[in-house]
Design an enzyme around this catalytic site. Structure first.
Site, PDB file in Angstrom:
ATOM      1  CB  SER A  99      -0.888   0.003   1.254  1.00 38.83           C
ATOM      2  OG  SER A  99      -1.517   1.257   1.458  1.00 38.83           O
ATOM      3  CE1 TYR A 135      -4.233  -2.024   5.240  1.00 35.98           C
ATOM      4  CE2 TYR A 135      -3.299   0.128   4.749  1.00 35.98           C
ATOM      5  CZ  TYR A 135      -3.865  -1.049   4.319  1.00 35.98           C
ATOM      6  OH  TYR A 135      -4.058  -1.283   2.981  1.00 35.98           O
TER       7      TYR A 135
END
Length: 253
Positions: free
Chosen positions: A144, A157
């Site tokens: 990501s 995350y």
């Protein structure tokens, strides 16, 4: 340059919806047999059925990627079905965090790290020996843009995606001379069912997400799928250990 493939079988985890489903469909459109892997049996079988309806070949394999025995069994089933796995897209991941670091819970940490990091590690643990035995292959892991920098109120995350990039780079170096390429794709905000559910109560947040990207919109699942197929293709034969940002310019600042 067209994307060409030397193998015949692709495996996609987290393929029940979103980026995983789009990538599984894209592999099938390029003539590959697709192993559709997910914990969501209904969604996973739905993806496999879409491929079959379009004239492709697909097999759904249920699997919890956080469980060693299940991942090992899934890879055994993949070999039993098609004898090999030429391309693997380790995409299964979760995002459940919505607070500052000190507000997070141990349960959140374990869940996010379990799927996003342990899941990728376990999949590669069993994919790499198979690819060595068959003479090579290509792996793409979903990281990501949150793994390329800070992600306020998503620290766990973000840490998990930094870890995915670390696993990717390390594996790329370890297996480069075994004819196995390992790369990562790093999406920004993408228009998925998860994104829509998260913003249905406040459309203004969805509008803000679009403005975060210099191109003025969020990404499409098909755009991530195209990047994954490129990284697997012969066109990327000299690319390994790379983290490809597909982010509408977010990381250009």
């Amino acid at each position: 340059m067209s994307m060409t493939f030397s193998g015949q079988v692709a495996l996609v985890t987290g393929a029940a919806a979103g980026i995983g489903r789009a990538t599984a469909l894209a592999f099938a459109e390029h003539g590959l047999k697709v192993l559709v892997v997910d914990l969501d049996s209904a969604g996973g079988e739905g993806t496999a059925e879409l491929i079959r309806q379009a004239g492709g070949e697909a097999l759904f394999l249920p699997c919890d990627v956080t469980k060693d025995a299940q991942v090992q069994q899934m890879m055994t089933q993949a070999v039993d079905a098609y004898s090999r796995v030429d391309y693997a897209f380790n995409n299964a991941g979760i995002e459940i965090e919505k607070g500052r670091l000190a507000e997070g819970s141990e349960a959140e940490f374990d869940a996010i790290m379990g799927v996003n990091v342990k899941g990728v590690w376990l999949c590669m643990k069993y994919q790499l020996p198979l690819m060595m035995a068959q003479g090579g292959g290509a792996i793409v892991n979903t990281a990501s843009v949150a793994g390329l920098g800070a992600a306020p109120k998503m620290s766990i995350y973000s840490a998990s995606k930094h870890a995915v990039i670390g696993l990717t780079k390390s594996a790329a170096i370890e297996y480069a001379k075994k004819h196995i390429r390992v790369n990562a794709v790093c999406p920004a905000v993408i228009d998925t069912d998860m994104f829509r559910r998260a913003h249905e109560a406040d459309p203004r947040k969805a509008e803000f997400a679009a403005t975060m990207h210099p191109v003025g919109r969020i990404g499409k699942v098909e755009e991530i799928a195209a990047a994954v197929l490129y990284l697997c293709s012969d066109g990327a034969a000299f690319t390994t250990g790379h983290s490809l940002a597909v982010d509408g310019g977010v990381t250009a600042f």
